[in-house]
Design a protein around this motif. Structure first.
Motif, short mmCIF file in Angstrom:
data_model
loop_
_atom_site.label_atom_id
_atom_site.label_comp_id
_atom_site.label_asym_id
_atom_site.label_seq_id
_atom_site.Cartn_x
_atom_site.Cartn_y
_atom_site.Cartn_z
N PRO A 434 0.79 -1.13 -0.02
CA PRO A 434 0.00 0.00 -0.09
C PRO A 434 1.04 1.30 -0.01
CG PRO A 434 0.17 -0.94 2.37
CD PRO A 434 0.85 -1.92 1.37
N GLN A 435 0.21 2.46 -0.13
CA GLN A 435 0.82 3.88 -0.10
C GLN A 435 1.26 3.92 1.18
OE1 GLN A 435 -1.57 7.05 -1.02
NE2 GLN A 435 -0.12 8.51 -1.01
N SER A 436 0.59 3.33 2.15
CA SER A 436 1.17 3.74 3.73
C SER A 436 1.35 2.44 4.05
CB SER A 436 0.25 4.50 4.50
OG SER A 436 0.42 4.72 5.68
N ILE A 437 2.61 2.08 4.59
CA ILE A 437 2.90 0.93 5.11
C ILE A 437 2.82 1.21 6.68
CG2 ILE A 437 4.89 -0.91 5.60
CD1 ILE A 437 3.91 -0.54 2.70
N TYR A 438 2.05 0.15 7.24
CA TYR A 438 1.78 -0.07 8.76
C TYR A 438 2.81 -0.90 9.26
CZ TYR A 438 0.20 -0.48 13.35
OH TYR A 438 0.24 -0.50 14.68
N LEU A 439 3.83 -0.48 10.16
CA LEU A 439 4.52 -1.49 10.96
C LEU A 439 4.37 -1.25 12.31
CD1 LEU A 439 8.00 -0.59 9.10
CD2 LEU A 439 6.32 -2.31 8.52
N PHE A 440 4.17 -2.34 13.13
CA PHE A 440 3.68 -2.64 14.38
C PHE A 440 5.27 -2.38 15.28
CE2 PHE A 440 3.96 -6.76 12.95
CZ PHE A 440 4.63 -7.51 13.80
N ASP A 441 5.24 -2.15 16.46
CA ASP A 441 6.26 -1.86 17.48
C ASP A 441 7.03 -3.46 17.62
OD1 ASP A 441 8.41 -1.16 18.98
OD2 ASP A 441 7.12 -0.74 20.64
N GLY A 442 7.67 -3.91 16.71
CA GLY A 442 8.41 -5.01 16.80
C GLY A 442 9.68 -5.16 15.90
N THR A 443 10.24 -6.25 16.05
CA THR A 443 11.44 -6.42 14.89
C THR A 443 11.10 -6.17 13.48
OG1 THR A 443 11.53 -8.81 14.87
CG2 THR A 443 12.60 -7.58 16.69
N VAL A 444 12.16 -5.97 12.43
CA VAL A 444 11.89 -6.01 11.21
C VAL A 444 11.50 -7.65 10.67
CG1 VAL A 444 13.05 -6.05 8.79
CG2 VAL A 444 13.53 -4.38 10.61
N ALA A 445 11.99 -8.47 11.42
CA ALA A 445 11.73 -10.04 10.98
C ALA A 445 10.20 -10.26 11.54
CB ALA A 445 12.62 -10.91 11.75
N GLU A 446 9.81 -9.70 12.56
CA GLU A 446 8.45 -9.95 13.02
C GLU A 446 7.25 -9.14 11.96
OE1 GLU A 446 9.07 -10.59 17.79
OE2 GLU A 446 8.72 -8.61 16.86
N ASN A 447 7.71 -8.30 11.36
CA ASN A 447 6.81 -7.28 10.56
C ASN A 447 6.82 -7.89 9.45
OD1 ASN A 447 5.83 -4.44 11.29
ND2 ASN A 447 7.62 -4.94 12.76
N VAL A 448 7.97 -8.50 8.62
CA VAL A 448 7.97 -8.94 7.34
C VAL A 448 7.32 -10.41 7.36
CG1 VAL A 448 9.36 -10.31 5.71
CG2 VAL A 448 10.27 -8.19 6.81
N ALA A 449 7.32 -11.17 8.41
CA ALA A 449 6.61 -12.56 8.63
C ALA A 449 5.16 -12.35 8.96
CB ALA A 449 7.23 -13.44 9.50
N PHE A 450 4.58 -11.09 9.36
CA PHE A 450 3.46 -10.65 9.87
C PHE A 450 2.26 -11.62 9.10
CE2 PHE A 450 -0.47 -8.40 9.76
CZ PHE A 450 -0.96 -8.32 11.10
N GLY A 451 1.50 -12.33 10.00
CA GLY A 451 0.48 -13.28 9.38
C GLY A 451 0.80 -14.63 8.66
N GLU A 453 3.70 -17.97 8.94
CA GLU A 453 4.85 -18.77 9.77
C GLU A 453 6.11 -18.07 9.92
OE1 GLU A 453 4.88 -22.83 9.42
OE2 GLU A 453 2.43 -23.21 9.69
N PHE A 454 6.75 -17.96 10.94
CA PHE A 454 8.17 -17.42 11.02
C PHE A 454 9.15 -18.68 10.49
CE2 PHE A 454 12.06 -15.58 12.76
CZ PHE A 454 11.82 -14.30 12.78
N ASN A 455 9.82 -17.94 9.36
CA ASN A 455 10.84 -18.66 8.46
C ASN A 455 12.30 -17.63 8.36
OD1 ASN A 455 12.59 -19.65 6.10
ND2 ASN A 455 11.06 -21.27 6.47
N SER A 456 13.30 -17.82 9.18
CA SER A 456 14.38 -17.07 8.88
C SER A 456 14.98 -16.73 7.57
CB SER A 456 15.59 -17.51 9.75
OG SER A 456 15.08 -17.31 11.13
N GLU A 457 15.07 -18.14 6.84
CA GLU A 457 15.75 -17.88 5.49
C GLU A 457 14.79 -17.23 4.48
OE1 GLU A 457 18.57 -19.11 4.47
OE2 GLU A 457 19.11 -19.32 6.72
N LYS A 458 13.52 -17.60 4.58
CA LYS A 458 12.36 -16.59 3.62
C LYS A 458 12.35 -15.23 4.03
CE LYS A 458 8.60 -18.42 2.71
NZ LYS A 458 7.15 -19.01 3.07
N ILE A 459 12.71 -14.90 5.43
CA ILE A 459 12.62 -13.47 5.65
C ILE A 459 14.10 -12.74 5.10
CG2 ILE A 459 13.19 -11.86 7.88
CD1 ILE A 459 11.59 -13.73 9.29
#
Length: 559
Positions: A434-451, A453-459
């Motif tokens: 979107p035009q305005s990216i909403y990032l929550f108060d967390g790490t970059v990894a947590e924001n990228v994987a939002f919604g 499953e967490f996968n370090s290699e994919k991040i």
């Protein structure tokens, strides 16, 4: 009474069959508890009678019990009776604690059920409906109104429990001395009716004010924190403080009035009840001139009133609490009874093209934003939508990716029509920036994987595709904290994390909704290069005003 029936009907609609079965179990426990309370009070009078006059053991039920258990001395019988009562009261205390635990477990345990159903319902809202709701109101409903609803349930159960206790004690008192019981009943009943009629209207009104002002409370907080920088620049804190004070003081006042008014019945009932009892004692002493004659009787009434008056007070308090919080039930019932559109789990494959046939769409049902739109987008194609603001670019793309449902017309993915049964599968193939990216108060990894499953290699791969991984390695890597709203990052960095988030699930379709409009030309050029590179094997849909953003697209469609 109609209001109470409506409350019970709405509660019944919200409770599951399992909840209702558990309520039936609680109802049985409630009756048993009332029987225990009644026995505990009624057993005092015979104990005091034989303790003060052991000769009574020679007659009636005392004599039968004395012979049945083989007693030979009256004092031993009195002591055994007293010891039995002590054991009974220990059992009564333990049962009360157990009942309280089961009652609270059910009522407060229901909070999770209601909160989860509300949260699930809001997430399940069609996007068109969701954008018309205020998120502060939704948050308030999940946190406050759902919790208030559990308090209503607790008070309904308390009302039932105390009603049975009062009923059973009343029956006992009626058999002890029906004339005295009728006098007390008449006096107390008139006072209870007057109290409920006069006070309940005030409490109900304050309950409605509470709900309205609390909603305003949440909105002011949300709007203020969401526009913190603007507030600092404008310097209009005084206006905001005044609005906050009005809502806060109004909310506090409603609770003050409710709490104060709720305390009135207890003081009035206790004063009238015990004053009447004392008057009756004085009357009996005047007539019979013998204190010993009235001691057992008055002891029975004193103990019964000592238990009944608080019970009646709790009944009134519970009734008033239900009225004060009834708006919470209305709000939760309204939102949980909302008829949501069911979405199926059917799969849909994107192998050939997206075809739009005679698409029409309106937000209000009166004025069309899109009229008879026909369009084919081939798999792997890079396509741009341009045009004036309000021309329907974003709306059309939202229809293509399944966020909005067209009012008429059809969408086909290859030869398969897009329906509610397969729209979830279709949306999962889309990466959205979107035009305005909403990032929550967390790490970059947590924001990228939002919604997902967490996968370090994919991040790591997604951040590399978005050309921001090297920058992050100069800080704390993927564990770099972004701050609420991404406040610790620049606009370009936020946008790149937004791209990484969209690429994380390896989507087949990548959508940019004016994603670079707020960036300078140089940053935009770098980000667009990253997007074109990352979407080489994907279908790319771009909404943009700048020609430089869409210069590498295969087609440009003007709305």
């Amino acid at each position: 009474m109609d209001g109470v029936k409506l409350i019970i009907r709405k509660l019944s609609a919200l409770l599951t069959l399992k909840d209702k079965k558990f309520l039936l179990f609680l109802f049985i426990l409630t009756i048993f508890l009332s029987v225990i309370e009644t026995v505990g009070i009624s057993a005092i009078m015979p104990f005091i009678s034989i303790a003060s006059n052991p000769d009574l053991i020679d007659n009636g039920y005392y004599k039968r019990a004395y012979d049945l258990f083989g007693f030979h001395e009256k004092n031993n019988f009195v002591l055994a009776f007293g010891l039995s009562l002590i054991c009974f009261y220990l059992f009564r205390a333990l049962f009360n604690i157990l009942y309280s635990y089961i009652l609270n477990r059910f009522s407060y345990g229901s909070y999770h059920q209601f909160a989860y159903k509300l949260f699930q319902g809001y997430i399940g809202l069609p996007y068109k409906e969701f954008v018309q709701r205020n998120t502060a109101t939704l948050t308030k409903t999940i946190i406050n109104e759902a919790n208030n609803l559990t308090t209503i349930i607790q008070n309904v159960l308390m009302l039932l429990s105390e009603s049975f206790t009062v009923l059973f004690l009343y029956i006992i008192l009626f058999f002890v001395n029906w004339k005295m019981t009728l006098v007390l009943s008449l006096i107390l009943s008139v006072k209870v009716i007057l109290l409920t009629k006069t006070l309940s209207k005030i409490i109900r009104l304050q309950g409605e004010k509470r709900a309205t002002l609390q909603e305003k409370f949440y909105r002011i907080i949300g709007e203020t924190f969401g526009n913190f920088k603007m507030i600092k620049l404008i310097g209009n804190e005084k206006i905001i403080f005044n609005a906050f004070t009005e809502a806060s003081q109004g909310f506090s006042k409603a609770n003050i009035i409710n709490t104060t008014v709720a305390a009135i019945p207890r003081n009035v009932l206790e004063t009238i009840g015990f004053s009447t009892l004392i008057a009756v004692v004085m009357y009996i002493l005047y007539i019979y001139n013998n204190a010993a004659f009235v001691i057992p009787l008055i002891s029975m009434y004193a103990l019964a009133l000592y238990r009944m008056l608080p019970a009646v007070n709790r009944m009134i308090t519970s009734y008033n609490a239900i009225l004060f919080l009834h708006t919470s039930l209305d709000i939760v019932h309204s939102d949980l009874m909302y008829d949501l559109e069911s979405e199926g789990e059917d799969n849909i494959d994107f192998d050939e093209h997206i075809e739009l046939n005679n698409i029409n769409f309106s937000y209000d049902g009166k004025h069309n934003v899109l009229n008879n739109v026909n369009l084919v987008i081939k798999k792997g194609e890079k396509i741009a939508f341009t045009g004036e603001s309000g021309s329907g670019k974003s709306t059309l793309v939202d229809i293509i990716i399944g966020i909005y449902k067209p009012c008429s017309g059809s969408i086909k993915i290859g030869n398969k029509e897009l329906t509610v049964n397969n729209v979830k599968s279709w949306r999962s193939k889309v990466g959205y920036i979107p035009q305005s990216i909403y990032l929550f108060d967390g790490t970059v990894a947590e924001n990228v994987a939002f919604g997902h499953e967490f996968n370090s290699e994919k991040i790591k791969k997604a951040l590399q595709q978005a050309n921001i991984y090297e920058f992050l390695m100069k800080k704390d890597g993927v564990d770099t904290r972004v701050g609420e709203g991404g406040i610790q990052l620049s606009g370009g960095q936020k946008q790149r994390i937004g791209i990484a988030r969209a690429l994380y699930a390896d989507p087949e379709i990548l959508v940019l909704d004016e994603a670079t409009s707020a960036l300078d030309n140089e940053t935009e050029s770098l980000i667009m290069d990253a997007i074109y590179e990352a979407s080489a094997d994907k279908t790319l849909i771009i909404i943009a005003h700048r020609l430089s953003t869409i210069e590498k697209c295969d087609r440009k469609i003007v709305l």
